[in-house]
Design a protein around this motif. Structure first.
Motif, PDB file in Angstrom:
ATOM      1  N   GLY A 102       0.780  -1.225   0.000  1.00  0.00           N
ATOM      2  CA  GLY A 102       0.000   0.000   0.000  1.00  0.00           C
ATOM      3  C   GLY A 102       0.812   1.275   0.000  1.00  0.00           C
ATOM      4  N   GLY A 103       1.930   1.275   0.762  1.00  0.00           N
ATOM      5  CA  GLY A 103       2.686   2.510   0.905  1.00  0.00           C
ATOM      6  C   GLY A 103       3.917   2.631   0.049  1.00  0.00           C
ATOM      7  N   GLY A 104       4.230   1.571  -0.754  1.00  0.00           N
ATOM      8  CA  GLY A 104       5.444   1.675  -1.554  1.00  0.00           C
ATOM      9  C   GLY A 104       5.914   0.321  -2.060  1.00  0.00           C
ATOM     10  N   ASP A 105       7.247   0.180  -2.200  1.00  0.00           N
ATOM     11  CA  ASP A 105       7.835  -1.017  -2.795  1.00  0.00           C
ATOM     12  C   ASP A 105       8.916  -1.591  -1.886  1.00  0.00           C
ATOM     13  N   ILE A 106       9.026  -2.922  -1.901  1.00  0.00           N
ATOM     14  CA  ILE A 106      10.028  -3.617  -1.100  1.00  0.00           C
ATOM     15  C   ILE A 106      11.052  -4.256  -2.027  1.00  0.00           C
ATOM     16  N   TYR A 107      12.329  -4.001  -1.746  1.00  0.00           N
ATOM     17  CA  TYR A 107      13.440  -4.543  -2.522  1.00  0.00           C
ATOM     18  C   TYR A 107      14.343  -5.347  -1.600  1.00  0.00           C
ATOM     19  N   VAL A 116      14.985  -3.055   1.573  1.00  0.00           N
ATOM     20  CA  VAL A 116      14.673  -1.630   1.505  1.00  0.00           C
ATOM     21  C   VAL A 116      13.182  -1.491   1.229  1.00  0.00           C
ATOM     22  N   PHE A 117      12.546  -0.646   2.009  1.00  0.00           N
ATOM     23  CA  PHE A 117      11.169  -0.258   1.716  1.00  0.00           C
ATOM     24  C   PHE A 117      11.185   1.193   1.256  1.00  0.00           C
ATOM     25  N   ALA A 118      10.777   1.408   0.014  1.00  0.00           N
ATOM     26  CA  ALA A 118      10.758   2.746  -0.571  1.00  0.00           C
ATOM     27  C   ALA A 118       9.326   3.269  -0.558  1.00  0.00           C
ATOM     28  N   GLU A 119       9.083   4.272   0.276  1.00  0.00           N
ATOM     29  CA  GLU A 119       7.748   4.874   0.306  1.00  0.00           C
ATOM     30  C   GLU A 119       7.413   5.503  -1.046  1.00  0.00           C
ATOM     31  N   THR A 120       6.184   5.390  -1.434  1.00  0.00           N
ATOM     32  CA  THR A 120       5.744   6.043  -2.665  1.00  0.00           C
ATOM     33  C   THR A 120       5.993   7.539  -2.594  1.00  0.00           C
ATOM     34  N   PHE A 126      15.815   1.324   5.385  1.00  0.00           N
ATOM     35  CA  PHE A 126      16.704   0.179   5.310  1.00  0.00           C
ATOM     36  C   PHE A 126      16.399  -0.751   6.484  1.00  0.00           C
ATOM     37  N   LEU A 127      16.328  -2.060   6.197  1.00  0.00           N
ATOM     38  CA  LEU A 127      15.981  -3.049   7.220  1.00  0.00           C
ATOM     39  C   LEU A 127      16.920  -4.240   7.137  1.00  0.00           C
ATOM     40  N   ASP A 128      17.475  -4.671   8.287  1.00  0.00           N
ATOM     41  CA  ASP A 128      18.260  -5.902   8.315  1.00  0.00           C
ATOM     42  C   ASP A 128      17.382  -7.033   8.828  1.00  0.00           C
ATOM     43  N   SER A 136       7.933  -8.514  11.849  1.00  0.00           N
ATOM     44  CA  SER A 136       7.097  -9.695  11.592  1.00  0.00           C
ATOM     45  C   SER A 136       6.383 -10.161  12.851  1.00  0.00           C
ATOM     46  N   GLU A 137       6.942  -9.819  14.009  1.00  0.00           N
ATOM     47  CA  GLU A 137       6.322 -10.183  15.287  1.00  0.00           C
ATOM     48  C   GLU A 137       5.300  -9.149  15.757  1.00  0.00           C
ATOM     49  N   GLY A 138       5.078  -8.144  14.924  1.00  0.00           N
ATOM     50  CA  GLY A 138       4.097  -7.124  15.257  1.00  0.00           C
ATOM     51  C   GLY A 138       4.566  -6.114  16.276  1.00  0.00           C
ATOM     52  N   LYS A 139       5.879  -6.031  16.464  1.00  0.00           N
ATOM     53  CA  LYS A 139       6.433  -5.097  17.445  1.00  0.00           C
ATOM     54  C   LYS A 139       6.865  -3.801  16.767  1.00  0.00           C
ATOM     55  N   PRO A 140       6.842  -2.678  17.486  1.00  0.00           N
ATOM     56  CA  PRO A 140       7.353  -1.427  16.916  1.00  0.00           C
ATOM     57  C   PRO A 140       8.866  -1.480  16.790  1.00  0.00           C
ATOM     58  N   LEU A 141       9.387  -0.804  15.802  1.00  0.00           N
ATOM     59  CA  LEU A 141      10.817  -0.812  15.521  1.00  0.00           C
ATOM     60  C   LEU A 141      11.411   0.527  15.916  1.00  0.00           C
ATOM     61  N   ARG A 142      12.350   0.501  16.876  1.00  0.00           N
ATOM     62  CA  ARG A 142      12.982   1.743  17.327  1.00  0.00           C
ATOM     63  C   ARG A 142      14.239   2.014  16.519  1.00  0.00           C
TER      64      ARG A 142
END
Length: 242
Positions: A102-107, A116-120, A126-128, A136-142
């Motif tokens: 919905g919000g963009g593209d995942i590479y 990488v999630f690129a917002e539209t 950037f995500l490791d 994936s566990e539904g937790k917020p990412l700090r």
């Protein structure tokens, strides 16, 4: 291109860096300026909210992805001598397009367990593997709260050591830019040290907040990681490692 220290390249106001909210690009990345037909390198600071609101946000996104999602490539840039020069831009190589959400593209990187999630609207996350698992566990990412340096335009005096985040932002006259982060994303700020430099001031601080990653990214990784095979196997832990 604005050259005032810590000025947002989109709005011209002060940028206090915090991952996922206000960041900077180094000139060595060779991302091109999105609003100029003359090929020059974008470098400096920007508020993510300003990117999303700017008419140049889509062009900035395209330029970021030209760097992030490609391998090394030849680009043309105007140098300090006023002439055009061909130069190699080192791409980050996130060449696998996995999904449009919905919000963009995942590479995905074909070599590493990174995405990488690129917002539209422009900004790029950037995500490791550890961060993807948190989502994936539904937790917020700090975001990372590591020590940062900021060049304050004026010396606030010794009182700055006792300030909280809101007082720092008020001093810099940009609290409104960060208000959504303050209200909903639990920022954590600490003063580390500081020193005057002429009429200005060098601030060393830590600041993190929950990263504004859309919920559909978490839903994507909930499904994707169930069938994902690590490219770099994790070390086997022994009893002595615990």
């Amino acid at each position: 291109m604005l050259h005032t220290p810590h000025a947002c390249q989109f709005c011209g106001r002060y940028v206090l860096e915090v991952e996922g909210w206000a960041e900077s690009l180094k000139p060595g990345h060779k991302v091109l300026v999105p609003w100029d037909d003359d090929p020059s390198v974008f470098h400096g600071f920007y508020h993510w909210s300003c990117v999303r609101a700017s008419e140049f946000g889509p062009k900035f996104r395209t330029e970021l992805l030209n760097w992030v999602c490609q391998k090394d490539q030849l680009i043309t840039v105007r140098g300090e001598d006023g002439l055009l020069h061909d130069t190699v831009r080192t791409g980050l190589g996130y060449t696998r397009h996995l999904a449009t959400v919905g919000g963009g593209d995942i590479y995905e990187s074909p070599r590493f367990d990174r995405w990488v999630f690129a917002e539209t609207a422009g900004p790029v996350h950037f995500l490791d593997i550890d961060q993807a698992r948190v989502l994936s566990e539904g937790k917020p990412l700090r975001g990372n709260n590591g020590g940062r340096h900021a060049f304050l335009p004026e010396d606030p005096g010794d009182v700055v050591a006792g300030w909280g985040l809101a007082e720092v932002l008020d001093f810099l006259q940009v609290r409104d830019v960060y208000q959504d982060m303050i209200d909903r994303f639990a920022p954590e700020y600490s003063f580390w040290r500081g020193s005057p430099k002429g009429s200005s001031y060098i601030l060393v601080y830590s600041l993190s907040a929950m990263r504004p990653v859309p919920s559909d990214i978490a839903e994507f990784f909930q499904n994707y990681l169930q069938r994902y095979t690590l490219k770099i196997p994790e070390p086997v832990r022994t009893n002595g490692d615990q």
